[in-house]
Scaffold this motif. Structure first.
Motif, PDB file in Angstrom:
ATOM      1  N   GLN A  14       1.646  -1.079   7.262  1.00 57.44           N
ATOM      2  CA  GLN A  14       0.595  -0.284   7.878  1.00 57.44           C
ATOM      3  C   GLN A  14      -0.362  -1.224   8.606  1.00 57.44           C
ATOM      4  N   SER A  15      -0.662  -0.900   9.842  1.00 55.47           N
ATOM      5  CA  SER A  15      -1.510  -1.773  10.654  1.00 55.47           C
ATOM      6  C   SER A  15      -2.889  -1.987  10.029  1.00 55.47           C
ATOM      7  N   GLU A  21      -6.517  -7.046   5.450  1.00 51.81           N
ATOM      8  CA  GLU A  21      -6.194  -8.184   4.583  1.00 51.81           C
ATOM      9  C   GLU A  21      -6.243  -9.523   5.307  1.00 51.81           C
ATOM     10  N   LEU A  22      -5.975  -9.512   6.611  1.00 54.59           N
ATOM     11  CA  LEU A  22      -5.993 -10.759   7.374  1.00 54.59           C
ATOM     12  C   LEU A  22      -7.295 -10.938   8.158  1.00 54.59           C
ATOM     13  N   SER A  23      -8.258 -10.049   7.916  1.00 58.56           N
ATOM     14  CA  SER A  23      -9.558 -10.094   8.610  1.00 58.56           C
ATOM     15  C   SER A  23      -9.392 -10.076  10.126  1.00 58.56           C
ATOM     16  N   LEU A  24      -8.604  -9.115  10.580  1.00 56.56           N
ATOM     17  CA  LEU A  24      -8.373  -8.929  12.011  1.00 56.56           C
ATOM     18  C   LEU A  24      -9.076  -7.666  12.483  1.00 56.56           C
ATOM     19  N   ASP A  25      -9.462  -7.652  13.726  1.00 54.64           N
ATOM     20  CA  ASP A  25     -10.010  -6.451  14.335  1.00 54.64           C
ATOM     21  C   ASP A  25      -8.860  -5.470  14.566  1.00 54.64           C
ATOM     22  N   ILE A  26      -8.976  -4.260  14.037  1.00 52.03           N
ATOM     23  CA  ILE A  26      -7.881  -3.290  14.125  1.00 52.03           C
ATOM     24  C   ILE A  26      -7.587  -2.913  15.574  1.00 52.03           C
ATOM     25  N   GLN A  27      -8.606  -2.850  16.401  1.00 55.05           N
ATOM     26  CA  GLN A  27      -8.369  -2.508  17.807  1.00 55.05           C
ATOM     27  C   GLN A  27      -7.573  -3.603  18.509  1.00 55.05           C
ATOM     28  N   GLN A  28      -7.884  -4.850  18.206  1.00 52.41           N
ATOM     29  CA  GLN A  28      -7.134  -5.964  18.792  1.00 52.41           C
ATOM     30  C   GLN A  28      -5.698  -5.961  18.275  1.00 52.41           C
ATOM     31  N   PHE A  29      -5.547  -5.726  16.974  1.00 55.12           N
ATOM     32  CA  PHE A  29      -4.205  -5.672  16.393  1.00 55.12           C
ATOM     33  C   PHE A  29      -3.374  -4.597  17.082  1.00 55.12           C
ATOM     34  N   GLU A  37       3.576   1.094  14.072  1.00 60.93           N
ATOM     35  CA  GLU A  37       3.948   1.951  12.946  1.00 60.93           C
ATOM     36  C   GLU A  37       5.085   2.902  13.308  1.00 60.93           C
ATOM     37  N   LYS A  38       5.141   3.329  14.551  1.00 61.38           N
ATOM     38  CA  LYS A  38       6.225   4.217  14.977  1.00 61.38           C
ATOM     39  C   LYS A  38       7.574   3.514  14.857  1.00 61.38           C
ATOM     40  N   ALA A  39       7.638   2.281  15.319  1.00 60.34           N
ATOM     41  CA  ALA A  39       8.892   1.520  15.251  1.00 60.34           C
ATOM     42  C   ALA A  39       9.291   1.249  13.805  1.00 60.34           C
ATOM     43  N   LEU A  40       8.327   0.829  12.999  1.00 62.09           N
ATOM     44  CA  LEU A  40       8.647   0.507  11.607  1.00 62.09           C
ATOM     45  C   LEU A  40       9.013   1.758  10.809  1.00 62.09           C
ATOM     46  N   LEU A  65       1.344  -7.391   1.156  1.00 61.73           N
ATOM     47  CA  LEU A  65       0.950  -6.506   2.254  1.00 61.73           C
ATOM     48  C   LEU A  65       1.892  -5.312   2.365  1.00 61.73           C
ATOM     49  N   LEU A  66       3.168  -5.556   2.165  1.00 59.27           N
ATOM     50  CA  LEU A  66       4.130  -4.456   2.199  1.00 59.27           C
ATOM     51  C   LEU A  66       3.872  -3.494   1.044  1.00 59.27           C
ATOM     52  N   ALA A  67       3.636  -4.030  -0.140  1.00 62.22           N
ATOM     53  CA  ALA A  67       3.355  -3.181  -1.304  1.00 62.22           C
ATOM     54  C   ALA A  67       2.078  -2.365  -1.082  1.00 62.22           C
ATOM     55  N   ALA A  68       1.037  -2.999  -0.562  1.00 55.36           N
ATOM     56  CA  ALA A  68      -0.219  -2.292  -0.289  1.00 55.36           C
ATOM     57  C   ALA A  68      -0.017  -1.232   0.792  1.00 55.36           C
ATOM     58  N   SER A  69       0.806  -1.537   1.774  1.00 59.93           N
ATOM     59  CA  SER A  69       1.100  -0.570   2.837  1.00 59.93           C
ATOM     60  C   SER A  69       1.827   0.643   2.281  1.00 59.93           C
ATOM     61  N   LEU A  70       2.773   0.403   1.399  1.00 59.43           N
ATOM     62  CA  LEU A  70       3.509   1.516   0.791  1.00 59.43           C
ATOM     63  C   LEU A  70       2.594   2.365  -0.088  1.00 59.43           C
ATOM     64  N   ARG A  71       1.711   1.708  -0.832  1.00 61.41           N
ATOM     65  CA  ARG A  71       0.747   2.466  -1.650  1.00 61.41           C
ATOM     66  C   ARG A  71      -0.139   3.331  -0.759  1.00 61.41           C
TER      67      ARG A  71
END
Length: 77
Positions: A14-15, A21-29, A37-40, A65-71
């Motif tokens: 999940q974006s 978790e990586l302290s990134l700006d979601i808009q930049q990501f 998310e559509k592709a994944l 990160l994958l586990a947290a995304s699935l949760r």
């Protein structure tokens, strides 16, 4: 995008989880990773773009990160 790198991933990441978790700006990501998310969610491999300094951190936290995304995904159902 000169200070970025691509990492090939599969799985229901999940974006928002990655960005937080990586302290990134979601808009930049989202700008760097259109259709992420559509592709994944379709089971496809995705070449995710991250800042070069965050790529090693992603690799270390990849499974968490994958586990947290699935949760997060399951909580939305």
């Amino acid at each position: 995008m000169a200070n970025s790198t691509e990492i090939k991933i599969t799985g229901r990441y999940q974006s928002l989880v990655i960005a937080n978790e990586l302290s990134l700006d979601i808009q930049q990501f989202n700008k760097w990773n259109p259709g992420f998310e559509k592709a994944l969610s379709a089971g496809k491999e995705y070449s995710m773009r991250l800042p070069k300094d965050k790529a090693p951190l992603f690799e270390v936290k990849k499974q968490a990160l994958l586990a947290a995304s699935l949760r997060a995904l399951l909580q939305n159902f």
